[in-house]
Design an enzyme around this catalytic site. Structure first.
Site, PDB file in Angstrom:
ATOM      1  N   HIS A  50       0.825  -1.204   0.000  1.00  0.00           N
ATOM      2  CA  HIS A  50       0.000   0.000   0.000  1.00  0.00           C
ATOM      3  C   HIS A  50       0.862   1.258   0.000  1.00  0.00           C
ATOM      4  CE1 HIS A  50      -3.721  -2.311   1.631  1.00  0.00           C
ATOM      5  NE2 HIS A  50      -3.701  -2.266   0.320  1.00  0.00           N
ATOM      6  N   HIS A  83      -0.348  -8.872   0.924  1.00  0.00           N
ATOM      7  CA  HIS A  83      -1.386  -8.977   1.959  1.00  0.00           C
ATOM      8  C   HIS A  83      -1.998 -10.371   2.040  1.00  0.00           C
ATOM      9  CE1 HIS A  83      -1.248  -4.884   0.176  1.00  0.00           C
ATOM     10  NE2 HIS A  83      -1.084  -4.570   1.446  1.00  0.00           N
ATOM     11  N   CYS A 105       3.344 -11.873   2.409  1.00  0.00           N
ATOM     12  CA  CYS A 105       4.385 -11.794   3.437  1.00  0.00           C
ATOM     13  C   CYS A 105       4.403 -13.099   4.230  1.00  0.00           C
ATOM     14  CB  CYS A 105       4.092 -10.626   4.376  1.00  0.00           C
ATOM     15  SG  CYS A 105       5.218 -10.560   5.790  1.00  0.00           S
ATOM     16  N   GLU A 135      -5.657  -7.970   3.823  1.00  0.00           N
ATOM     17  CA  GLU A 135      -5.066  -9.027   4.651  1.00  0.00           C
ATOM     18  C   GLU A 135      -6.153  -9.751   5.449  1.00  0.00           C
ATOM     19  OE1 GLU A 135      -2.373  -9.741   8.573  1.00  0.00           O
ATOM     20  OE2 GLU A 135      -1.845  -7.973   7.378  1.00  0.00           O
ATOM     21  N   THR A 173      -1.630  -8.411  10.904  1.00  0.00           N
ATOM     22  CA  THR A 173      -0.227  -8.222  11.299  1.00  0.00           C
ATOM     23  C   THR A 173       0.179  -6.758  11.461  1.00  0.00           C
ATOM     24  OG1 THR A 173       0.547  -8.248   9.004  1.00  0.00           O
ATOM     25  CG2 THR A 173       0.473 -10.372  10.160  1.00  0.00           C
ATOM     26  N   SER A 275       5.728   0.218   4.196  1.00  0.00           N
ATOM     27  CA  SER A 275       5.613   0.148   2.739  1.00  0.00           C
ATOM     28  C   SER A 275       6.112   1.411   2.040  1.00  0.00           C
ATOM     29  CB  SER A 275       4.151  -0.122   2.342  1.00  0.00           C
ATOM     30  OG  SER A 275       3.274   0.761   3.015  1.00  0.00           O
TER      31      SER A 275
END
Length: 316
Positions: A50, A83, A105, A135, A173, A275
């Site tokens: 993002h 995500h 991730c 996510e 997360t 990010s």
């Protein structure tokens, strides 16, 4: 900030650590390597991370960002964003015959693996996260049913699991560490036997950046967070500073800096979400200097050495 601690001229205090984490580094490298190896276009489901700058940079190199897999031509190369995605999206990509590289991730994948493992043992789940975040959609989409989303302490009271003997909690997360702890405490109070993860789901980078803001906040009278509006972890940094009593703003780039924010200020804290690339931080530093800052000082902080391996098939 203590008056005796005021510098003679406007100073910038740089947070450590800040900016890119290992999961973001890996996700961007997956797209770049796929472009180098297979040529443009490479399709990416959802923004890879993002951040507006990162997405536009990859678009210029030949990446095409889509939300609906129907937009991807047969036989194309597809990358899943950092995500993570639901089982349904994975199955659709397979059915459509795409060459898929998963940039999820590994710390998000860890949550997915935990959900799958415990679901086989008959567990239901309470997930702490933000509704609509990709996510959260990806994690909740690991199961057809049995995951109850809570966004705040108030939501905990309305959760109605089918049973309470086997109930586990997982989290997005990129949450506020403190907010998540408060919600987990409420979950624990209502469901005393709930199973919690051995290690918290909130990632090391989110934790480290929030800890740096906690250390920095008493030393500054303004905090600037470099990050895009869609970035959950960047938003949490700005929120945290405000909760600690520090005026705070989030900027996508240096052009969004407002001169009036600096009026009467002595020391500006500067950090970046996981990010946000360092090039944007440097441009914000230059902008603050142009508006009167004389010096830049780095905080002491944790040095992050985490590195995640790339998927097979992307070695150049």
């Amino acid at each position: 900030m203590n008056a005796l601690d005021k510098p003679e001229h406007l100073e910038i205090l740089l947070a450590e650590p800040r900016g890119f984490c290992a999961g973001v580094d890996r996700a961007i490298e997956i797209v770049e390597r796929a472009l180098q190896k297979f040529g443009a276009p490479i399709y990416v489901r959802h923004e890879i991370v993002h951040n507006t700058f990162v997405v536009n940079d990859l678009k210029a190199k030949g990446a095409i960002f889509i939300e609906d897999l129907a937009e991807v031509p047969p036989g194309a190369t597809l990358v899943f964003s950092a995500h993570g995605v639901s089982k349904a999206v994975q199955a659709e990509a397979q059915a459509r015959g795409f060459d898929v590289f998963d940039a999820t991730c590994p710390l998000v994948t860890k949550v997915h693996v935990e959900v799958a493992k415990l679901a086989k043992e008959g567990y239901e789940f309470i997930m702490i996260g933000h509704k609509g975040h990709p996510e959260v959609e990806g994690t909740m989409g690991q199961l057809e049913r049995g995951i109850h989303l809570v966004e705040d302490v108030e939501d905990v009271a309305s959760v109605q699991p089918a049973q309470t003997d086997k109930l586990a909690v997982v989290t997005q997360t990129t949450l506020s560490v403190d907010d998540a702890a408060e919600i987990v405490a409420a979950v624990r109070a209502r469901f005393p036997s709930i199973r919690e993860p051995k290690q918290q789901d909130i990632c090391y980078a989110t934790q480290n950046r929030q800890d740096a803001v906690k250390v920095m906040s008493p030393q500054v009278d303004l905090l600037i967070v470099v990050g895009s509006p869609t970035s959950s972890n960047s938003n949490r940094l700005a929120e945290l500073a405000r909760k600690l009593g520090v005026e705070s703003y989030m900027v996508d780039n240096a052009d969004e800096m407002r001169p009036e924010w600096l009026e009467g200020k002595w020391r500006v804290g500067l950090t970046a979400g996981a990010s946000a690339p360092e090039v944007l931080v440097k441009e914000v530093i230059d902008r603050i200097k142009a508006l009167g800052a004389v010096s830049v000082r780095r905080m002491d902080g944790i040095e992050e050495t985490v590195k995640f391996p790339l998927p097979k098939g992307l070695k150049l």
